[in-house]
Design a protein around this motif. Structure first.
Motif, PDB file in Angstrom:
ATOM      1  N   TYR A 117       0.864  -1.184   0.000  1.00  0.00           N
ATOM      2  CA  TYR A 117       0.000   0.000   0.000  1.00  0.00           C
ATOM      3  C   TYR A 117       0.898   1.230   0.000  1.00  0.00           C
ATOM      4  CZ  TYR A 117      -3.407   3.513   1.465  1.00  0.00           C
ATOM      5  OH  TYR A 117      -4.199   4.630   1.524  1.00  0.00           O
ATOM      6  N   VAL A 118       0.704   2.113  -0.982  1.00  0.00           N
ATOM      7  CA  VAL A 118       1.502   3.344  -1.065  1.00  0.00           C
ATOM      8  C   VAL A 118       0.742   4.448  -0.348  1.00  0.00           C
ATOM      9  CG1 VAL A 118       2.615   5.012  -2.589  1.00  0.00           C
ATOM     10  CG2 VAL A 118       2.497   2.598  -3.253  1.00  0.00           C
ATOM     11  N   ALA A 119       1.307   4.938   0.743  1.00  0.00           N
ATOM     12  CA  ALA A 119       0.662   5.974   1.551  1.00  0.00           C
ATOM     13  C   ALA A 119       1.381   7.302   1.373  1.00  0.00           C
ATOM     14  CB  ALA A 119       0.668   5.573   3.022  1.00  0.00           C
ATOM     15  N   ASP A 120       0.610   8.324   1.086  1.00  0.00           N
ATOM     16  CA  ASP A 120       1.141   9.682   0.959  1.00  0.00           C
ATOM     17  C   ASP A 120       1.483  10.204   2.355  1.00  0.00           C
ATOM     18  OD1 ASP A 120       1.571  12.397   0.616  1.00  0.00           O
ATOM     19  OD2 ASP A 120      -0.030  12.644  -0.840  1.00  0.00           O
ATOM     20  N   SER A 121       2.739  10.590   2.572  1.00  0.00           N
ATOM     21  CA  SER A 121       3.162  11.079   3.885  1.00  0.00           C
ATOM     22  C   SER A 121       2.418  12.335   4.314  1.00  0.00           C
ATOM     23  CB  SER A 121       4.667  11.361   3.881  1.00  0.00           C
ATOM     24  OG  SER A 121       5.389  10.170   3.696  1.00  0.00           O
ATOM     25  N   LEU A 122       1.841  13.045   3.344  1.00  0.00           N
ATOM     26  CA  LEU A 122       1.102  14.263   3.653  1.00  0.00           C
ATOM     27  C   LEU A 122      -0.329  13.995   4.118  1.00  0.00           C
ATOM     28  CD1 LEU A 122       2.273  16.304   0.553  1.00  0.00           C
ATOM     29  CD2 LEU A 122       2.765  16.941   2.902  1.00  0.00           C
ATOM     30  N   SER A 123      -0.774  12.739   4.014  1.00  0.00           N
ATOM     31  CA  SER A 123      -2.178  12.433   4.283  1.00  0.00           C
ATOM     32  C   SER A 123      -2.525  12.308   5.759  1.00  0.00           C
ATOM     33  CB  SER A 123      -2.580  11.142   3.555  1.00  0.00           C
ATOM     34  OG  SER A 123      -1.775  10.059   3.988  1.00  0.00           O
ATOM     35  N   GLY A 124      -1.523  12.197   6.629  1.00  0.00           N
ATOM     36  CA  GLY A 124      -1.775  12.167   8.072  1.00  0.00           C
ATOM     37  C   GLY A 124      -2.686  11.035   8.489  1.00  0.00           C
ATOM     38  N   GLU A 174      -9.979  -5.023   3.469  1.00  0.00           N
ATOM     39  CA  GLU A 174     -10.638  -5.486   2.246  1.00  0.00           C
ATOM     40  C   GLU A 174      -9.791  -6.484   1.450  1.00  0.00           C
ATOM     41  OE1 GLU A 174     -13.647  -4.908   1.023  1.00  0.00           O
ATOM     42  OE2 GLU A 174     -14.315  -3.569   2.620  1.00  0.00           O
ATOM     43  N   ILE A 175      -8.512  -6.183   1.265  1.00  0.00           N
ATOM     44  CA  ILE A 175      -7.688  -7.054   0.401  1.00  0.00           C
ATOM     45  C   ILE A 175      -6.469  -7.636   1.112  1.00  0.00           C
ATOM     46  CG2 ILE A 175      -8.394  -5.895  -1.718  1.00  0.00           C
ATOM     47  CD1 ILE A 175      -5.677  -4.444  -1.692  1.00  0.00           C
ATOM     48  N   GLY A 176      -6.121  -7.083   2.284  1.00  0.00           N
ATOM     49  CA  GLY A 176      -4.944  -7.565   3.001  1.00  0.00           C
ATOM     50  C   GLY A 176      -3.683  -6.901   2.490  1.00  0.00           C
ATOM     51  N   ILE A 177      -2.966  -6.245   3.348  1.00  0.00           N
ATOM     52  CA  ILE A 177      -1.735  -5.545   2.972  1.00  0.00           C
ATOM     53  C   ILE A 177      -0.561  -6.195   3.705  1.00  0.00           C
ATOM     54  CG2 ILE A 177      -0.474  -3.356   3.087  1.00  0.00           C
ATOM     55  CD1 ILE A 177      -3.185  -1.938   3.067  1.00  0.00           C
ATOM     56  N   THR A 178       0.516  -6.459   2.978  1.00  0.00           N
ATOM     57  CA  THR A 178       1.692  -7.059   3.611  1.00  0.00           C
ATOM     58  C   THR A 178       2.762  -6.022   3.956  1.00  0.00           C
ATOM     59  OG1 THR A 178       2.674  -7.512   1.438  1.00  0.00           O
ATOM     60  CG2 THR A 178       1.340  -9.257   2.446  1.00  0.00           C
ATOM     61  N   GLY A 179       2.611  -4.818   3.424  1.00  0.00           N
ATOM     62  CA  GLY A 179       3.595  -3.785   3.727  1.00  0.00           C
ATOM     63  C   GLY A 179       3.153  -2.431   3.217  1.00  0.00           C
ATOM     64  N   VAL A 180       3.731  -1.379   3.787  1.00  0.00           N
ATOM     65  CA  VAL A 180       3.412  -0.005   3.400  1.00  0.00           C
ATOM     66  C   VAL A 180       4.668   0.682   2.882  1.00  0.00           C
ATOM     67  CG1 VAL A 180       2.674   2.266   4.241  1.00  0.00           C
ATOM     68  CG2 VAL A 180       1.495   0.204   5.026  1.00  0.00           C
ATOM     69  N   ILE A 181       4.514   1.426   1.794  1.00  0.00           N
ATOM     70  CA  ILE A 181       5.586   2.286   1.288  1.00  0.00           C
ATOM     71  C   ILE A 181       5.134   3.724   1.478  1.00  0.00           C
ATOM     72  CG2 ILE A 181       6.976   2.979  -0.694  1.00  0.00           C
ATOM     73  CD1 ILE A 181       6.597   0.220  -1.869  1.00  0.00           C
ATOM     74  N   LEU A 182       5.907   4.496   2.208  1.00  0.00           N
ATOM     75  CA  LEU A 182       5.576   5.906   2.431  1.00  0.00           C
ATOM     76  C   LEU A 182       6.187   6.746   1.315  1.00  0.00           C
ATOM     77  CD1 LEU A 182       6.046   6.433   6.284  1.00  0.00           C
ATOM     78  CD2 LEU A 182       3.908   6.422   5.003  1.00  0.00           C
ATOM     79  N   SER A 183       5.341   7.419   0.554  1.00  0.00           N
ATOM     80  CA  SER A 183       5.833   8.301  -0.508  1.00  0.00           C
ATOM     81  C   SER A 183       5.920   9.736   0.014  1.00  0.00           C
ATOM     82  CB  SER A 183       4.897   8.248  -1.724  1.00  0.00           C
ATOM     83  OG  SER A 183       3.613   8.749  -1.383  1.00  0.00           O
ATOM     84  N   LYS A 184       6.670  10.565  -0.698  1.00  0.00           N
ATOM     85  CA  LYS A 184       6.824  11.992  -0.375  1.00  0.00           C
ATOM     86  C   LYS A 184       7.351  12.200   1.046  1.00  0.00           C
ATOM     87  CE  LYS A 184       2.793  12.672  -3.347  1.00  0.00           C
ATOM     88  NZ  LYS A 184       1.413  13.163  -3.460  1.00  0.00           N
ATOM     89  N   PHE A 185       8.248  11.325   1.471  1.00  0.00           N
ATOM     90  CA  PHE A 185       8.811  11.406   2.818  1.00  0.00           C
ATOM     91  C   PHE A 185       9.729  12.613   2.976  1.00  0.00           C
ATOM     92  CE2 PHE A 185      11.033   9.608   6.590  1.00  0.00           C
ATOM     93  CZ  PHE A 185       9.919   9.182   7.295  1.00  0.00           C
ATOM     94  N   ASP A 186      10.139  13.197   1.832  1.00  0.00           N
ATOM     95  CA  ASP A 186      11.008  14.375   1.864  1.00  0.00           C
ATOM     96  C   ASP A 186      10.209  15.663   1.917  1.00  0.00           C
ATOM     97  OD1 ASP A 186      10.034  13.804  -0.750  1.00  0.00           O
ATOM     98  OD2 ASP A 186      11.421  15.280  -1.567  1.00  0.00           O
ATOM     99  N   PHE A 221       9.390   0.514   2.682  1.00  0.00           N
ATOM    100  CA  PHE A 221      10.268   1.468   2.003  1.00  0.00           C
ATOM    101  C   PHE A 221       9.758   2.876   2.254  1.00  0.00           C
ATOM    102  CE2 PHE A 221      10.865  -2.375  -0.543  1.00  0.00           C
ATOM    103  CZ  PHE A 221      12.230  -2.369  -0.816  1.00  0.00           C
ATOM    104  N   ILE A 222      10.633   3.850   2.033  1.00  0.00           N
ATOM    105  CA  ILE A 222      10.225   5.250   2.045  1.00  0.00           C
ATOM    106  C   ILE A 222      10.733   5.917   0.765  1.00  0.00           C
ATOM    107  CG2 ILE A 222      10.072   5.551   4.546  1.00  0.00           C
ATOM    108  CD1 ILE A 222      12.849   6.824   4.468  1.00  0.00           C
ATOM    109  N   GLY A 223       9.864   6.715   0.156  1.00  0.00           N
ATOM    110  CA  GLY A 223      10.268   7.527  -0.987  1.00  0.00           C
ATOM    111  C   GLY A 223      10.827   8.824  -0.447  1.00  0.00           C
ATOM    112  N   SER A 224      12.133   9.018  -0.566  1.00  0.00           N
ATOM    113  CA  SER A 224      12.801  10.142   0.096  1.00  0.00           C
ATOM    114  C   SER A 224      13.142  11.294  -0.836  1.00  0.00           C
ATOM    115  CB  SER A 224      14.086   9.646   0.779  1.00  0.00           C
ATOM    116  OG  SER A 224      14.893   8.934  -0.141  1.00  0.00           O
ATOM    117  N   GLY A 225      12.535  11.320  -2.019  1.00  0.00           N
ATOM    118  CA  GLY A 225      12.803  12.402  -2.965  1.00  0.00           C
ATOM    119  C   GLY A 225      12.053  12.158  -4.261  1.00  0.00           C
TER     120      GLY A 225
END
Length: 454
Positions: A219-226, A239-251, A272-276
């Motif tokens: 699941y890709v979560a926007d870091s700005l979404s709080g 609903e579908i089961g998530i095995t991990g989260v990737i935080l985008s826009k971490f910068d 993972f984190i998207g750092s840029g």
């Protein structure tokens, strides 16, 4: 995000004055509570964190170092959710990953970032375009795939037996057949998102999940979404089961609470984190390393791993020898600029270096592709002959004039760049010699002393 939380921790830490002062501890905890809530950390997470910090600090003895240790330990307890970090492979390839998330979370870009990360691990990756709900999503993924030189499977790749306008499910099934027959190591499926969760979206995802039996659902979560991001992740998980989260826009200028909240409230590992904004700006979310960056201590281990995956060991040795001999050429310089670009954005790299984390924000918009100085150097080098690149000492007046005309620069620009390059080469040679670093430290000490006298 690192800057925001790091400053909050420092402010709280400065409230601790004496080793046996409980009032100071109370003030520090109050300051930390306000900071965490301001940074959008859920109140339950905040309460648990403060309770642990207070108990551990009192047990060890009230003081700045013990408070800092308690803060680090408590953060680690929250972030150390059960599960994997980074990427895990299926026992039998291809490893199938389904990317999910709301529209605008950066899911398509993150899919390409993940593909690029795996490519640096020498994996054969297939990107699959199943987002037909958003206009230009397929084209965006195609451009990103071409940029990182990874194969892509899209609607027109389906077989003759598939309808002219295939559904995401039909594309996913055909892509799986392709991944198996062509022996791909990993298949990454970019699915559709919506502005809000709806029944149609979930039914589509469930159908793809049932057809592919994926190894992972990220699941890709926007870091700005709080907290909204936490709620959305929870719904997707149910609903579908998530095995991990990737935080985008971490910068970004996000408050940062979503990282702690997802780990604590949902118990889903952050992978993972998207750092840029750059494609290489994807880092494994390892709690100890993230906490180290939050504490301002950088993350040398991740930087070393990222560097090792980009820079060839033999090339590094060759460059080191050239620097020691003062033989670093313009060709070497351009090659190293290209290597640095592969590491990611300047702010992402600097945030991993101990003591320099607070500079990351200032370097957020620094881009080696758009830097005017780097553009001038590249233009100059591309107007030089190979002999001139390898031996700048032969650059006499007529040669410099020709290079200026060919690059669209002034002769004064050529003179300045060559002089800077010559000075940098000499400095690198001195630092590479025995006692070079000691000499540099003495120079810095002298400069500091002069500054303090003003």
């Amino acid at each position: 995000m690192f800057d925001t939380l790091s400053e909050s921790f420092k402010t709280a830490l400065n409230k601790i004055r004496f080793n046996d002062d409980e009032k100071s501890l109370t003030k520090a905890l109050d300051e930390l509570k306000k900071s965490l809530l301001r940074n959008d950390v859920h109140h339950k997470v905040t309460k648990e964190l403060l309770k642990n910090i207070e108990a551990q600090t009192k047990q060890a003895g009230i003081g700045k170092q013990n408070f800092l240790n308690a803060l680090q330990n408590s953060l680690q307890e929250i972030l150390n959710t059960n599960g994997n970090y980074g990427f895990t492979y299926a026992s039998k390839p291809p490893t199938i990953i389904v990317m999910s998330g709301l529209q605008g979370s950066g899911k398509t870009t993150t899919s390409a970032k993940l593909a690029n990360y795996l490519k640096t691990k020498n994996k054969k990756v297939l990107l699959v375009a199943c987002d037909l709900a958003r206009l230009a999503a397929v084209e965006q993924l195609t451009q990103l795939a071409n940029q990182i030189e990874v194969d892509i499977f899209k609607p027109e790749n389906t077989t003759a037996s598939t309808p002219a306008n295939p559904t995401p499910l039909e594309i996913a099934k055909a892509a799986k057949e392709k991944a198996i027959s062509s022996q791909y190591d990993v298949m990454i499926v970019d699915t559709a998102g919506r502005l809000a969760i709806d029944t149609a979206l979930m039914e589509e995802l469930k159908a793809i999940k049932n057809a592919l039996s994926p190894h992972e659902i990220f699941y890709v979560a926007d870091s700005l979404s709080g907290q909204d991001g936490v709620k959305s992740a929870d719904t997707f998980n149910q609903e579908i089961g998530i095995t991990g989260v990737i935080l985008s826009k971490f910068d970004s200028d996000a408050k940062g609470g979503i990282a702690l909240s997802i780990a604590y409230q949902l118990g889903i590992p952050l992978r993972f984190i998207g750092s840029g904004e750059k494609i290489p700006d994807l880092d494994i979310f390892i709690p100890e390393r993230i906490i180290s960056r939050l504490m301002g201590a950088g993350d040398i281990a991740s930087l070393a791993e990222k560097t090792a995956s980009i820079l060839d060991e033999q090339e590094a040795k060759t460059i080191s020898k050239k620097l020691k001999k003062g033989q670093f050429t313009f060709t070497d310089f351009i090659n190293q600029i290209e290597n640095i670009k592969k590491l990611g954005s300047m702010s992402s790299i600097v945030s991993m270096i101990p003591g320099l984390g607070n500079m990351a924000g200032a370097l957020k918009n620094v881009d080696l592709d758009t830097s005017s100085e780097v553009k001038k150097i590249k233009a100059m080098v591309h107007s030089m002959t190979q002999k001139e690149r390898d031996d700048p000492d032969i650059l006499n007046g007529s040669r410099r004039k020709r290079i200026a005309l060919g690059s669209g620069l002034e002769v004064s620009d050529i003179n300045r760049i060559v002089k800077q390059f010559d000075n940098a080469s000499k400095m690198a040679k001195r630092l590479s010699s025995k006692g070079g670093m000691q000499e540099l430290m003495q120079m810095m000490g002298q400069m500091k002393g002069k500054t303090n006298n003003y």
